[in-house]
Write a protein that holds these residues in place. Structure first.
Motif, PDB file in Angstrom:
ATOM      1  N   LYS A 142     -10.312 -11.515  11.268  1.00 27.67           N
ATOM      2  CA  LYS A 142     -10.794 -12.865  10.931  1.00 27.67           C
ATOM      3  C   LYS A 142     -11.841 -12.834   9.840  1.00 27.67           C
ATOM      4  CE  LYS A 142      -9.717 -15.377  15.106  1.00 27.67           C
ATOM      5  NZ  LYS A 142     -10.149 -15.458  16.507  1.00 27.67           N
ATOM      6  N   THR A 147      -8.881 -14.473   5.220  1.00 20.34           N
ATOM      7  CA  THR A 147      -9.331 -15.858   5.400  1.00 20.34           C
ATOM      8  C   THR A 147      -8.410 -16.876   4.750  1.00 20.34           C
ATOM      9  OG1 THR A 147     -10.689 -15.521   3.436  1.00 20.34           O
ATOM     10  CG2 THR A 147     -11.789 -15.240   5.564  1.00 20.34           C
ATOM     11  N   LYS A 165      -3.824 -15.448   6.891  1.00 22.19           N
ATOM     12  CA  LYS A 165      -4.554 -15.537   8.162  1.00 22.19           C
ATOM     13  C   LYS A 165      -3.617 -15.755   9.357  1.00 22.19           C
ATOM     14  CE  LYS A 165      -8.371 -18.052  10.136  1.00 22.19           C
ATOM     15  NZ  LYS A 165      -9.357 -19.086   9.918  1.00 22.19           N
TER      16      LYS A 165
END
Ligand code: ASP
Length: 417
Positions: A73, A77, A81
């Motif tokens: 995470k 981004t 993701k």
């Protein structure tokens, strides 16, 4: 084409993954990148190998899961993701299933099926991060290309078969991207079970791949500036070695210099492939170069192996330590998969030093009990000095008891209490 290997410390957090990305992005040409499990993941997965109760197992899996999700995470981004999260969801569902269902009757086999998840996860996350950054790369399944026997936890590689697969699959992969990402440490047996190559085996993976693809060089990226003549944590005057021969590198790694896995050198030496050891913290610095040049080191090297057992055997029937006894002794060590770090024998005595492993020791001792008088010292240190002199021996043995000593032309080994 070059092979890069990144160890667990280099990808232990999101910052590390990004740093690896920078190194890859600034390296021109084709690269095969071998990556270890993130941080201490292999140790964490090892705890899951003996069958635990469901609650305990779930707690451990959750910790491993949270750790990987948090790295993913923090560094992925954008576009990648969602896809990464869904891949991780699938992998962890599969890991849960394997932990629950995989039979526990063969510890080593179960070990390899579980522990290999670490490298799968790290290589997937690194690949996704690069894609997220717009750096083209392709994930390459080490298991489908590195073929081994089924000697689980210490599998032996079938170089001929593996080379065939690399010859076929690597050019196809490079048609899609200049960077291939793959898992260290793991392979597959002929019966299609996952196998592992021994702890710290990702260095060896890099060497296998370089050998099979005739790579130009291998670089092992570490958190130290290169190969040092001693552990800087123990020797404040430790210095970096700039140039090392294959021969010295093999000897140092074999005696326990943890900077390179001992099996790494030979496949490279056989094809005259240069090995570099460099720091991922300062990639512009030179590191250590290991190649076929015949050089003698200008400094002595100090290697310490702690948590050793020193075992002494003498036959109860007063027979000599000769062929029959030796063959029985070696056979017992091989059966219990205990590797010898140093040995010495006299007419009626055989002494040997090896890594302490509480899982293996009782069985090993048991096998000698009937025919031998067995003495052993626990928790001793095996100290090796390559290019020694008396002053270096005095330095390491000061205020300590030397239980055993063995000298050859360039190397002395001391068992110290
Ligand atoms: N992850 C494996 C280990 O910790 C292999 C490696 O890092 O080289 O032993």
């Amino acid at each position: 084409m070059k092979v890069f290997k990144f160890g667990g410390a280099s990808v232990k957090d999101a910052q590390g993954v990004k740093r690896v990305g920078n190194i890859l992005e600034s390296t021109p040409g084709q690269l095969i990148v071998v990556v270890s499990a993130m941080g201490k993941t292999t140790n964490a997965l090892e705890i899951l190998v003996p069958k635990l109760n469901d609650l305990e197992a779930e707690k451990l899996i959750k910790e491993i899961e949270d750790y990987h999700y948090s790295i993913a995470k923090d560094c992925i981004t954008r576009r990648w993701k969602e896809q990464t999260i869904s891949t991780l969801n699938k992998v962890f569902a599969e890991l849960r299933e394997t932990v629950k269902e995989y039979p526990a009757d063969n510890y080593d086999e179960r070990y390899d099926q579980l522990v290999s998840y670490g490298e799968f996860l790290s290589s997937r996350i690194l690949g996704s991060y690069l894609s997220d950054e717009g750096i083209p790369n392709i994930w390459f399944n080490a298991c489908s290309n590195i073929w081994t026997d089924n000697n689980f936890r210490e599998a032996r590689v079938d170089f001929t078969k593996s080379k065939k697969y690399f010859d076929q699959n690597v050019p196809i992969a490079f048609e899609n991207a200049n960077i291939i990402i793959t898992e260290g440490f793991i392979g597959q047996s002929g019966s299609r079970k996952k196998t592992t190559l021994g702890r710290e085996g990702s260095d060896y993976t890099a060497a296998i791949i370089a050998h099979c693809t005739n790579a130009e060089s291998v670089t092992i990226w570490k958190d130290v500036p290169g190969v040092m003549n001693a552990d800087p944590k123990k020797f404040e005057d430790a210095v970096k070695i700039n140039q090392l021969s294959y021969q010295d590198a093999i000897e140092l790694a074999y005696y326990g210099a943890s900077v390179i896995h001992p099996k790494t050198i030979k496949p490279l030496q056989n094809k005259n492939i240069t090995l570099f050891v460099k720091s991922f913290l300062s990639p512009e610095e030179e590191g250590t170069r290991i190649d076929g040049a015949i050089t003698k080191l200008p400094v002595p090297c100090f290697i310490s192996k702690t948590e050793q057992v020193l075992l002494s055997l003498s036959p109860k029937d007063f027979s000599f330590i000769a062929e029959e006894n030796l063959s029985f002794i070696f056979d017992s060590f091989a059966k219990h998969k205990v590797k010898l770090n140093m040995m010495q024998h006299s007419a009626i005595n055989f002494s040997v030093c090896f890594d302490s492993d509480p899982r293996k020791l009782p069985g090993l001792l048991q096998s000698f009990q009937g025919n031998y008088r067995v003495l052993y010292n626990d928790n001793v240190e095996l100290f090796t000095i390559r290019y020694y002199d008396q002053a270096t021996i005095d330095k390491v043995s000061k205020d300590r008891n030397i239980l055993l000593e063995q000298r050859s032309r360039y190397t002395v080994q001391l068992v110290l209490k």
